[in-house]
Design an enzyme around this catalytic site. Structure first.
Site, mmCIF file in Angstrom:
data_model
loop_
_atom_site.group_PDB
_atom_site.id
_atom_site.type_symbol
_atom_site.label_atom_id
_atom_site.label_comp_id
_atom_site.label_asym_id
_atom_site.label_seq_id
_atom_site.Cartn_x
_atom_site.Cartn_y
_atom_site.Cartn_z
ATOM 1 C CB ALA A 257 49.312 2.793 -11.901
ATOM 2 C CG ASP A 258 47.590 8.814 -8.795
ATOM 3 O OD1 ASP A 258 46.564 9.081 -9.439
ATOM 4 O OD2 ASP A 258 48.263 9.671 -8.186
ATOM 5 C CB ILE A 259 51.648 10.442 -12.139
ATOM 6 C CG1 ILE A 259 51.753 9.515 -13.353
ATOM 7 C CG2 ILE A 259 52.806 11.441 -12.143
ATOM 8 C CD1 ILE A 259 51.636 10.210 -14.689
#
Length: 303
Positions: A257-259
């Site tokens: 989920a880390d951009i």
């Protein structure tokens, strides 16, 4: 790690400081370590002299250790300087923080057979460095939630300099007992949001009153850690993954989920949009059991 903890190996210099030299297996690029740590103004380091002073707490007692790189990426060596404290335990903690015992050579060889080979070649010898204090790591994760990096760093600096303390140039985060006694209003004065202030205080109370033992938790299974932390208000999956990575140094985490990771994969695979979760699952096939290093090097590729 090729080092010796025998006190007989320590020498006492003219300035009443104990010194020891240690050597570790390469590759290990300490200059990249310092470059990354230099983004945090709380860190007491000198890029030119290749040195950093590390804050270390043992049973609540503050100690500092100065680490100076004297070797190369291929043949890393360091001089450790202490004024006081349990020398063996302090060096053990430094080994944890700087991940001196992690076989980076094996990890690089592993990724040499994958799509990440070019990134690993470009950033060869970059270790996964831990935050100096597990409690401080948790607090920093909360402070950084949903903030741009520049303001998150500034807010953390204000907090530590207001409620922590400095020794030999190194800044210590405030201990849980002090944070637990703070009020939301006090943190609001530093530009914390009300909700973020509540979360920081709640974490401190979980440690001081709720039985959360951050030393004991180091040795527990990741799912057990997740189940304990997720119960604390303000701590979600993103915070737990960051704590496992940078607080405990777990080696097989990939926060999809880390951009930043999404953008790095978009760049690596020349995609027109960010990858889907299904695509990311496919990409990371073969990267285990070192997914944390895949994450680290992907972040490095876009920094």
């Amino acid at each position: 790690m090729k080092t010796c903890y025998n006190q007989e190996k320590w020498t006492k210099g003219e300035t009443n400081v104990w010194q020891e030299m240690i050597q570790i297996d390469g590759p290990y690029n300490f200059d990249m370590v310092l470059d990354r740590l230099s983004m945090d103004p709380l860190n007491a380091l000198n890029l030119e002299k290749r040195t950093i002073t590390v804050p270390i707490r043992l049973e609540g007692e503050p100690n500092t250790a100065t680490v100076t790189a004297t070797g190369t990426t291929e043949q890393p060596s360091f001089v450790i300087e202490l004024e006081s404290g349990d020398k063996e335990r302090i060096i053990n903690r430094l080994g944890e923080v700087f991940q001196w015992e992690v076989p980076l050579k094996d990890i690089h060889e592993h990724f040499g057979k994958t799509d990440l080979n070019v990134i690993f070649e470009e950033h060869v010898g970059t270790p996964l460095i831990l935050d100096f204090d597990p409690f401080g790591c948790l607090l920093k994760c909360i402070i950084h939630q949903q903030l741009n990096m520049a303001f998150a760093i500034k807010l953390t600096e204000r907090f530590v300099k207001k409620y922590g303390f400095e020794k030999n140039g190194a800044w210590f985060y405030p201990d849980p007992e002090k944070v637990a006694e703070l009020t939301v209003e006090e943190l609001r004065e530093l530009q914390f949001s009300g909700r973020k202030a509540e979360y920081v205080i709640d974490i401190a109370k979980a440690v001081t009153e709720g039985g959360l033992d951050l030393e004991e938790i180091k040795h527990e299974d990741e799912q057990v850690i997740f189940d304990k932390l997720i119960k604390i208000r303000g701590i979600g999956a993103w915070t737990i993954q960051n704590f496992l990575l940078f607080g405990l140094g777990r080696q097989n985490l990939f926060p999809m989920a880390d951009i930043g990771i999404q953008n790095a994969l978009k760049k690596l695979y020349q995609l027109e949009r960010k990858p889907t979760q299904e695509e990311m699952e496919k990409y990371k096939t073969g990267w285990e059991p070192y997914l944390s290093y895949a994450s680290l090097y992907l972040w490095r590729s876009i920094e």
